[in-house]
Design a protein around this motif. Structure first.
Motif, PDB file in Angstrom:
ATOM      1  N   MET A  39      36.918  48.303  36.210  1.00 23.35           N
ATOM      2  CA  MET A  39      35.918  49.142  36.872  1.00 23.35           C
ATOM      3  C   MET A  39      36.400  49.547  38.262  1.00 23.35           C
ATOM      4  O   MET A  39      35.605  49.741  39.166  1.00 23.35           O
ATOM      5  N   THR A  94      37.535  54.702  35.097  1.00 20.83           N
ATOM      6  CA  THR A  94      37.202  53.503  34.320  1.00 20.83           C
ATOM      7  C   THR A  94      37.656  53.652  32.875  1.00 20.83           C
ATOM      8  O   THR A  94      38.240  52.723  32.296  1.00 20.83           O
ATOM      9  N   VAL A 119      29.746  44.395  40.135  1.00 23.13           N
ATOM     10  CA  VAL A 119      30.944  44.654  39.345  1.00 23.13           C
ATOM     11  C   VAL A 119      32.151  43.876  39.868  1.00 23.13           C
ATOM     12  O   VAL A 119      32.975  43.407  39.101  1.00 23.13           O
TER      13      VAL A 119
END
Length: 195
Positions: free
Chosen positions: A86, A50, A143
């Protein structure tokens, strides 16, 4: 300590019977520490992926990112909602899920026998397991599923927050039940197993 491991590994899938605190806690503490260490591996991989994605994005889109460096510090702040940064959340969730399942296979029967020692059913574990499963399954969705406005889904965030609060509460109750004194003598689950 060796007796605790011998007791629990010999009864790895034996859901019946009882375990005293001396038979349970040394084994459980080592298993918890091993689970924390094992979970740190996929977590550190995911965080590094990330952060690398954020650094790449900041270099490619300097108008949407702020990079701050100082002695001993480095931060990247990204404007807007960019779930693609992400990446690897699914892999992280799968890795963490496998570790949790392995942990539960190695400790589940021991926890049930410990509950039996205080004359309680193993079903007391169910709320903790259900809320843990919901959290593991729902976090990647948070996410990877933006709302129609391109923002994080706040409704899902609220549900997962509530689920995690219930999980922490059930975990606290479970801890209190596992440290409770056992029933003296024989109870409905039998006598304590020696060793």
């Amino acid at each position: 300590m060796i007796g605790s491991f011998r007791h629990n590994l010999a009864r790895l899938f034996q859901l019946g019977g009882r375990s005293s605190p001396a038979q349970f806690w040394p084994y459980m503490i080592v298993m918890i520490l091993l689970q924390i260490l094992a979970t740190a591996i996929p977590a550190s991989w995911w965080f590094s992926q990330t952060f690398a994605n954020m650094q790449r994005f900041a270099a490619e889109h300097p108008d949407q990112a702020t990079v701050t460096q100082g002695p001993g510090s480095y931060s990247v702040e990204i404007d807007g909602y960019h779930p693609e940064l992400m990446g690897g959340m699914q892999e992280f969730a799968i890795g963490a899920g496998i570790i949790v399942i392995l942990f539960l296979l190695l400790t589940g029967a021991a926890m049930i026998r410990r509950l039996h020692d205080s004359n309680r059913s193993g079903w007391w574990l169910l709320p903790t397991l259900v809320t843990l499963g919901i959290g593991l399954a729902g976090t990647p969705l948070l996410v990877t599923s933006p709302s129609s406005a391109g923002e994080p889904p706040l409704f899902l965030f609220g549900l997962l927050l509530l689920n995690n609060l219930v999980y922490l509460g059930s975990l606290l109750v479970m801890l209190l039940l596992l440290v409770a004194d056992g029933t003296p003598g024989k109870n409905r689950y039998g006598d304590r197993t020696p060793g």
